[in-house]
Motif scaffolding. Structure first.
Motif, PDB file in Angstrom:
ATOM      1  N   ALA A   1      -3.077   3.905 -52.509  1.00 50.10           N
ATOM      2  CA  ALA A   1      -2.015   4.172 -53.489  1.00 50.10           C
ATOM      3  C   ALA A   1      -0.876   3.178 -53.300  1.00 50.10           C
ATOM      4  O   ALA A   1      -0.528   2.826 -52.167  1.00 50.10           O
ATOM      5  CB  ALA A   1      -1.498   5.606 -53.344  1.00 50.10           C
ATOM      6  N   TRP A   2      -0.314   2.735 -54.397  1.00 51.54           N
ATOM      7  CA  TRP A   2       0.833   1.832 -54.405  1.00 51.54           C
ATOM      8  C   TRP A   2       1.982   2.477 -55.183  1.00 51.54           C
ATOM      9  O   TRP A   2       1.753   3.062 -56.250  1.00 51.54           O
ATOM     10  CB  TRP A   2       0.493   0.518 -55.108  1.00 51.54           C
ATOM     11  CG  TRP A   2      -0.086  -0.577 -54.298  1.00 51.54           C
ATOM     12  CD1 TRP A   2       0.549  -1.687 -53.826  1.00 51.54           C
ATOM     13  CD2 TRP A   2      -1.461  -0.744 -53.904  1.00 51.54           C
ATOM     14  NE1 TRP A   2      -0.326  -2.513 -53.153  1.00 51.54           N
ATOM     15  CE2 TRP A   2      -1.567  -1.957 -53.190  1.00 51.54           C
ATOM     16  CE3 TRP A   2      -2.615   0.036 -54.076  1.00 51.54           C
ATOM     17  CZ2 TRP A   2      -2.771  -2.417 -52.658  1.00 51.54           C
ATOM     18  CZ3 TRP A   2      -3.807  -0.408 -53.547  1.00 51.54           C
ATOM     19  CH2 TRP A   2      -3.874  -1.628 -52.842  1.00 51.54           C
ATOM     20  N   LEU A   3       3.198   2.330 -54.686  1.00 53.46           N
ATOM     21  CA  LEU A   3       4.358   2.807 -55.437  1.00 53.46           C
ATOM     22  C   LEU A   3       4.373   2.192 -56.834  1.00 53.46           C
ATOM     23  O   LEU A   3       4.571   2.883 -57.839  1.00 53.46           O
ATOM     24  CB  LEU A   3       5.658   2.445 -54.705  1.00 53.46           C
ATOM     25  CG  LEU A   3       5.854   2.952 -53.275  1.00 53.46           C
ATOM     26  CD1 LEU A   3       7.185   2.429 -52.722  1.00 53.46           C
ATOM     27  CD2 LEU A   3       5.813   4.474 -53.212  1.00 53.46           C
ATOM     28  N   ARG A   4       4.197   0.899 -56.895  1.00 58.03           N
ATOM     29  CA  ARG A   4       4.295   0.186 -58.170  1.00 58.03           C
ATOM     30  C   ARG A   4       3.211   0.608 -59.143  1.00 58.03           C
ATOM     31  O   ARG A   4       3.475   0.848 -60.325  1.00 58.03           O
ATOM     32  CB  ARG A   4       4.217  -1.324 -57.931  1.00 58.03           C
ATOM     33  CG  ARG A   4       4.282  -2.170 -59.192  1.00 58.03           C
ATOM     34  CD  ARG A   4       4.072  -3.642 -58.885  1.00 58.03           C
ATOM     35  NE  ARG A   4       4.981  -4.089 -57.850  1.00 58.03           N
ATOM     36  CZ  ARG A   4       4.637  -4.298 -56.580  1.00 58.03           C
ATOM     37  NH1 ARG A   4       3.371  -4.097 -56.194  1.00 58.03           N
ATOM     38  NH2 ARG A   4       5.508  -4.713 -55.698  1.00 58.03           N
TER      39      ARG A   4
ATOM     40  N   ASN B   1      11.036  -4.910 -53.070  1.00 62.11           N
ATOM     41  CA  ASN B   1      12.192  -4.174 -53.580  1.00 62.11           C
ATOM     42  C   ASN B   1      11.950  -3.618 -54.976  1.00 62.11           C
ATOM     43  O   ASN B   1      12.500  -2.574 -55.341  1.00 62.11           O
ATOM     44  CB  ASN B   1      13.428  -5.078 -53.589  1.00 62.11           C
ATOM     45  CG  ASN B   1      13.823  -5.529 -52.201  1.00 62.11           C
ATOM     46  OD1 ASN B   1      13.418  -4.933 -51.199  1.00 62.11           O
ATOM     47  ND2 ASN B   1      14.609  -6.591 -52.116  1.00 62.11           N
ATOM     48  N   ASP B   2      11.132  -4.316 -55.764  1.00 62.49           N
ATOM     49  CA  ASP B   2      10.876  -3.830 -57.128  1.00 62.49           C
ATOM     50  C   ASP B   2      10.206  -2.465 -57.110  1.00 62.49           C
ATOM     51  O   ASP B   2      10.519  -1.592 -57.930  1.00 62.49           O
ATOM     52  CB  ASP B   2      10.014  -4.832 -57.899  1.00 62.49           C
ATOM     53  CG  ASP B   2       8.601  -4.970 -57.335  1.00 62.49           C
ATOM     54  OD1 ASP B   2       8.483  -5.336 -56.149  1.00 62.49           O
ATOM     55  OD2 ASP B   2       7.634  -4.698 -58.061  1.00 62.49           O
ATOM     56  N   ALA B   3       9.299  -2.246 -56.152  1.00 62.92           N
ATOM     57  CA  ALA B   3       8.569  -0.978 -56.097  1.00 62.92           C
ATOM     58  C   ALA B   3       9.504   0.180 -55.761  1.00 62.92           C
ATOM     59  O   ALA B   3       9.379   1.280 -56.317  1.00 62.92           O
ATOM     60  CB  ALA B   3       7.447  -1.068 -55.068  1.00 62.92           C
TER      61      ALA B   3
ATOM     62  N   GLY C   1       7.850  -9.412 -53.715  1.00 60.22           N
ATOM     63  CA  GLY C   1       7.750  -9.331 -55.158  1.00 60.22           C
ATOM     64  C   GLY C   1       6.543  -8.567 -55.671  1.00 60.22           C
ATOM     65  O   GLY C   1       5.740  -8.006 -54.918  1.00 60.22           O
ATOM     66  N   ILE C   2       6.406  -8.580 -56.968  1.00 56.77           N
ATOM     67  CA  ILE C   2       5.411  -7.777 -57.678  1.00 56.77           C
ATOM     68  C   ILE C   2       3.984  -8.165 -57.292  1.00 56.77           C
ATOM     69  O   ILE C   2       3.085  -7.321 -57.287  1.00 56.77           O
ATOM     70  CB  ILE C   2       5.645  -7.922 -59.197  1.00 56.77           C
ATOM     71  CG1 ILE C   2       4.822  -6.911 -59.982  1.00 56.77           C
ATOM     72  CG2 ILE C   2       5.345  -9.327 -59.666  1.00 56.77           C
ATOM     73  CD1 ILE C   2       5.198  -6.872 -61.467  1.00 56.77           C
ATOM     74  N   TRP C   3       3.757  -9.438 -56.952  1.00 57.34           N
ATOM     75  CA  TRP C   3       2.397  -9.883 -56.600  1.00 57.34           C
ATOM     76  C   TRP C   3       2.174  -9.883 -55.093  1.00 57.34           C
ATOM     77  O   TRP C   3       1.131 -10.345 -54.633  1.00 57.34           O
ATOM     78  CB  TRP C   3       2.113 -11.278 -57.175  1.00 57.34           C
ATOM     79  CG  TRP C   3       2.414 -11.447 -58.627  1.00 57.34           C
ATOM     80  CD1 TRP C   3       3.124 -12.464 -59.202  1.00 57.34           C
ATOM     81  CD2 TRP C   3       2.026 -10.595 -59.716  1.00 57.34           C
ATOM     82  NE1 TRP C   3       3.204 -12.299 -60.564  1.00 57.34           N
ATOM     83  CE2 TRP C   3       2.543 -11.163 -60.912  1.00 57.34           C
ATOM     84  CE3 TRP C   3       1.303  -9.404 -59.803  1.00 57.34           C
ATOM     85  CZ2 TRP C   3       2.362 -10.585 -62.172  1.00 57.34           C
ATOM     86  CZ3 TRP C   3       1.117  -8.815 -61.059  1.00 57.34           C
ATOM     87  CH2 TRP C   3       1.631  -9.401 -62.216  1.00 57.34           C
TER      88      TRP C   3
ATOM     89  N   SER D   1      12.107  -8.425 -59.248  1.00 58.35           N
ATOM     90  CA  SER D   1      12.578  -7.447 -58.265  1.00 58.35           C
ATOM     91  C   SER D   1      14.036  -7.083 -58.531  1.00 58.35           C
ATOM     92  O   SER D   1      14.417  -5.911 -58.491  1.00 58.35           O
ATOM     93  CB  SER D   1      12.428  -7.996 -56.845  1.00 58.35           C
ATOM     94  OG  SER D   1      11.070  -8.102 -56.490  1.00 58.35           O
ATOM     95  N   ILE D   2      14.851  -8.087 -58.812  1.00 55.40           N
ATOM     96  CA  ILE D   2      16.246  -7.816 -59.139  1.00 55.40           C
ATOM     97  C   ILE D   2      16.329  -6.938 -60.386  1.00 55.40           C
ATOM     98  O   ILE D   2      17.071  -5.954 -60.427  1.00 55.40           O
ATOM     99  CB  ILE D   2      17.025  -9.132 -59.368  1.00 55.40           C
ATOM    100  CG1 ILE D   2      17.071  -9.956 -58.090  1.00 55.40           C
ATOM    101  CG2 ILE D   2      18.444  -8.839 -59.869  1.00 55.40           C
ATOM    102  CD1 ILE D   2      17.665 -11.351 -58.279  1.00 55.40           C
ATOM    103  N   GLY D   3      15.530  -7.271 -61.399  1.00 57.74           N
ATOM    104  CA  GLY D   3      15.560  -6.521 -62.658  1.00 57.74           C
ATOM    105  C   GLY D   3      15.160  -5.074 -62.484  1.00 57.74           C
ATOM    106  O   GLY D   3      15.755  -4.174 -63.094  1.00 57.74           O
TER     107      GLY D   3
END
Length: 354
Positions: free
Chosen positions: A40-43, A115-117, A164-166, A176-178
């Motif tokens: 499982a992933w948060l994202r 951080n994005d997750a 980051g996302i990848w 990530s900032i967004g």
């Protein structure tokens, strides 16, 4: 369009239900895949539940969000440490990947600073709170949610290198900032949460300074699409520039490459020039154009997304470059969800137009 929206939406939501564990979380792909995507992933959970949110299945969203909050509670000591001592190593951050039943983090190196997750979990909690569908049950839940805010602010996310996302290079990522800016904006609307005045402003400033790039190393990246949907943190000019760059540089026949020279499932022995084509990219474009009310473009990208569905009715993670061969992560929960959202948004657009 020659699409039975109701049937397809049901089919792909049912596919997503097969990925849900009794705990409420979703695995990234099927339970029996050999690639590690049975975790499982948060994202991934965030992007999966967006489809249930889109069609109004709030109970599913609440159960998954409640489980995500429980993950953070389980690792509260780690969060407390990070609030007092800014993390310097990836293992000190909240990991975005965890066991779907025990909620234990996986400790092998996996680009664990994301951080994005974390922003996406906060986004879900606050979205439900503002909708009147709160999953906050106790004062301890409130404290934990506030700690997520404090964690992100203490990281100084606006200039914090993350994977980051990848889950790749450690550098500052616009996506990530967004994600965090979007989450903190919503948190700022929740009366019992405290968001420092500077936290959102510094994120917005950093985002403007970095755009149109995703990072120092990536000029055009599929991750930039998150800034339009679902985060909605860019203005019209920035939106058009992101779309123009993605469509010019990254769109392929069976999907959208993440960025040029991407080596993940690259079809070329030297790892260059034959980047894998990610299926949810076509759905993503359909979603954005549907939200913009641009009917013809939304239909065009939805037809492309429909063409990515396998004969068995699954949406893969990706296809190898210039082939009809998907990788093993089929179905990918995130890709199934984005297709559902694209179907629903185009269906709504069609209903409005008639």
């Amino acid at each position: 369009m020659n699409i039975d929206f109701e049937t397809e939406i049901k089919q792909h939501l049912d596919m997503l239900r097969t990925l849900q564990k009794p705990s409420g979380v979703f695995t990234a792909s099927a339970f029996d895949v050999p690639t590690g995507y049975d975790k499982a992933w948060l994202r991934d959970i965030y992007f999966i539940v967006l489809s249930f949110l889109e069609v109004g299945e709030i109970a599913v969203v609440k159960k998954a969000t409640r489980a995500l909050l429980t993950v953070f509670v389980k690792h509260e000591g780690k969060i407390d440490w990070a609030i007092q001592n800014k993390p310097q190593e990836a293992w000190q951050y909240i990991h975005s990947r965890f066991h779907p039943e025990t909620f234990e983090e996986y400790w092998e190196e996996w680009g664990n600073s994301q951080n994005d997750a974390v922003g996406e979990v906060l986004n879900l909690i606050t979205t439900l709170e503002l909708m009147g569908h709160s999953i906050i049950e106790t004062e301890a839940d409130r404290r934990m949610t506030q700690k997520i805010v404090d964690y992100l602010v203490n990281l100084e996310y606006w200039h914090d290198d993350d994977n980051g996302i990848w889950e790749e290079n450690m550098e500052v990522h616009a996506s990530s900032i967004g994600s965090v800016v979007a989450a903190l904006r919503k948190a700022n609307e929740v009366e019992w949460l405290e968001v420092p005045d500077h936290a959102i402003e510094r994120g917005e400033h950093a985002l403007r300074a970095l755009l149109p790039r995703e990072s120092v190393s990536k000029f055009c990246d599929l991750a930039l699409m998150t800034l339009i949907y679902p985060f909605a943190v860019v203005d019209e000019a920035q939106t058009q520039e992101i779309l123009r760059n993605v469509e010019y540089h990254l769109v392929k026949e069976k999907g959208v490459i993440r960025y040029k020279t991407d080596r993940y499932y690259n079809n070329n022995i030297d790892g260059y020039s034959e980047e894998a084509e990610w299926c949810f990219g076509h759905s993503w474009l359909a979603i954005i154009y549907a939200e913009r009310g641009e009917k013809e473009k939304a239909y065009y990208w939805l037809r492309k997304a429909k063409g990515d569905v396998t004969p068995a009715g699954h949406v893969p993670e990706l296809y190898f470059s210039h082939t009809e061969v998907p990788n093993e992560n089929t179905p990918l929960g995130w890709a199934e969800s984005m297709y559902v959202i694209a179907l629903e948004k185009v269906r709504q657009l069609e209903a409005t137009a008639t």
